[in-house]
Design a protein around this motif. Sequence first.
Motif, mmCIF file in Angstrom:
data_model
loop_
_atom_site.group_PDB
_atom_site.id
_atom_site.type_symbol
_atom_site.label_atom_id
_atom_site.label_comp_id
_atom_site.label_asym_id
_atom_site.label_seq_id
_atom_site.Cartn_x
_atom_site.Cartn_y
_atom_site.Cartn_z
ATOM 1 N N THR A 1 0.832 -1.206 0.000
ATOM 2 C CA THR A 1 0.000 0.000 0.000
ATOM 3 C C THR A 1 0.867 1.256 0.000
ATOM 4 O OG1 THR A 1 -1.672 -1.239 1.228
ATOM 5 C CG2 THR A 1 -1.910 1.146 1.173
ATOM 6 N N GLU B 1 -4.692 6.974 -6.459
ATOM 7 C CA GLU B 1 -6.104 6.943 -6.110
ATOM 8 C C GLU B 1 -6.556 5.524 -5.746
ATOM 9 O OE1 GLU B 1 -10.439 8.320 -7.961
ATOM 10 O OE2 GLU B 1 -8.575 8.536 -9.124
ATOM 11 N N LEU B 2 -6.070 4.528 -6.496
ATOM 12 C CA LEU B 2 -6.396 3.142 -6.150
ATOM 13 C C LEU B 2 -5.853 2.769 -4.763
ATOM 14 C CD1 LEU B 2 -5.758 1.266 -9.550
ATOM 15 C CD2 LEU B 2 -7.958 1.760 -8.476
ATOM 16 N N SER C 1 -5.346 4.809 -2.274
ATOM 17 C CA SER C 1 -6.152 5.455 -1.231
ATOM 18 C C SER C 1 -7.463 4.726 -1.021
ATOM 19 C CB SER C 1 -6.399 6.921 -1.607
ATOM 20 O OG SER C 1 -7.146 6.992 -2.828
ATOM 21 N N ILE C 2 -8.068 4.209 -2.133
ATOM 22 C CA ILE C 2 -9.307 3.448 -1.999
ATOM 23 C C ILE C 2 -9.060 2.155 -1.236
ATOM 24 C CG2 ILE C 2 -11.071 2.194 -3.294
ATOM 25 C CD1 ILE C 2 -10.776 4.308 -5.513
ATOM 26 N N ILE C 3 -7.951 1.501 -1.552
ATOM 27 C CA ILE C 3 -7.629 0.239 -0.857
ATOM 28 C C ILE C 3 -7.367 0.491 0.625
ATOM 29 C CG2 ILE C 3 -5.923 -1.619 -0.724
ATOM 30 C CD1 ILE C 3 -5.633 -1.379 -3.769
ATOM 31 N N GLU C 4 -6.703 1.622 0.932
ATOM 32 C CA GLU C 4 -6.318 1.892 2.319
ATOM 33 C C GLU C 4 -7.498 2.315 3.172
ATOM 34 O OE1 GLU C 4 -2.853 4.395 4.702
ATOM 35 O OE2 GLU C 4 -3.642 5.103 2.762
ATOM 36 N N SER C 5 -8.515 2.989 2.579
ATOM 37 C CA SER C 5 -9.634 3.489 3.365
ATOM 38 C C SER C 5 -10.463 2.335 3.888
ATOM 39 C CB SER C 5 -10.504 4.411 2.506
ATOM 40 O OG SER C 5 -11.030 3.682 1.402
ATOM 41 N N LYS D 1 -17.270 1.687 5.604
ATOM 42 C CA LYS D 1 -18.057 2.639 6.395
ATOM 43 C C LYS D 1 -18.551 2.021 7.677
ATOM 44 C CE LYS D 1 -19.670 5.339 2.409
ATOM 45 N NZ LYS D 1 -20.863 5.815 1.665
#
Length: 404
Positions: A26, A39-40, A42-46, A49
């Motif tokens: 990551t 961007e990918l 950041s999506i993987i790391e987030s 919800k």
Amino acid sequence: HYAGVVEYDTEGFVEKNKDELPREATDLLLASSNSFVRELASIIESPPKKTEEKTSRSSVSRRGSGMGTPGKKKNITVGGHFASQLQSLREKIDLTSPHYVRCLKPNDQLVRDCFDPLMVVEQLRCAGVVEAVRVSRVGYPQRYTHAQFVSRYRIVGSEELKKMAAKKSSLVFTLINILANKIVATNADTSIKKRASWDNESLLEVGIQIGKTKIFLRQNAFDTLEKMRRDCLSLAATILQTIARGYIYYRHYHEMLEANVQLQCWARVIFAKRTAQVIRGNLKSKRIQTAYRRHRARTSYLGVLAVAQWCQRRQRGAHVRAKLRHAATVIQCRVRIWQASVKLKKLKSEARRRQRDQKKFRVGITKKEEQKEPDDSTSLTEDNNTLDEEMGMTHPEDEITNSK
């Protein structure tokens, strides 16, 4: 891989079995120069919800308690949990020396100290363990190296090995020949006969095969050898116990013997003391009688001796006083003469001193009279007499007469 019935629960199946990328991968994607790759990453790391609030709460509690490091909470998947359990099992297995490992589920409740026998048997049947054991028993399930075989079963043929020690032959083959004959002797089947030397073909009938590095045993042969080994060990243990118990009872017997000897010694000492006390009592009574008689004789003797000494003192005192009376008189005269002569010498010296003082005084008075008138001569004479009276001076002739 499992022949039994398996039930799966689909609730949270995807979330549990979703593996995350490693932290290093990551970080590598986030450091990329391409904006799409960043961007990918950041999506993987987030985080999802649903778990975002839990992650924030856990991070806050960890910060408040001073434990853990701030950041995203790491989600543990089924694969990660299985990997950690497998690693723990591997560490436990490495500490032992297992021959066969099969993981079994003891119960469906996933609780400790709860063992369901029917469930375990079903797992063993479905996993093929029972069939594998049956197949293994048909073949050669027990396998030992030559050194292990000799070390384990040498005790069974130790006596025969001592007799055959002079022959130069391999220890393994010699021991196998001995054990094969013993297996034949204990077997109820009489079709197999004893032999002096066994080869691999003949050993098939017994259930033993010799390899280059190992010895293979069938289950029947293994059971027979183990029974003979247990009998030998039991006999050796019995002999050791016999020797140990014999030694213990030998020590106990000697302790009892020593205690008996000590008791006899103490009894003899007590009897000897009593006898000695009787003898001493008789001796003391004799001594008391002797002392009393001696006291009486001594008392009468001392009385007679005191009277005799008194008479002797009286007689000797009278005799000595008669002799010493004249000597005492002479000594007294001599002492008095000496005292008188000493006193006379003192008086003479005192008279001479006063006479010199008187002459000096008169010479002084004469000189004064010559200087004064004749009328004063009478007054001077009176003064001289008055002065002599005050000083208490007398003439030497009067003092000598008084002393005599």
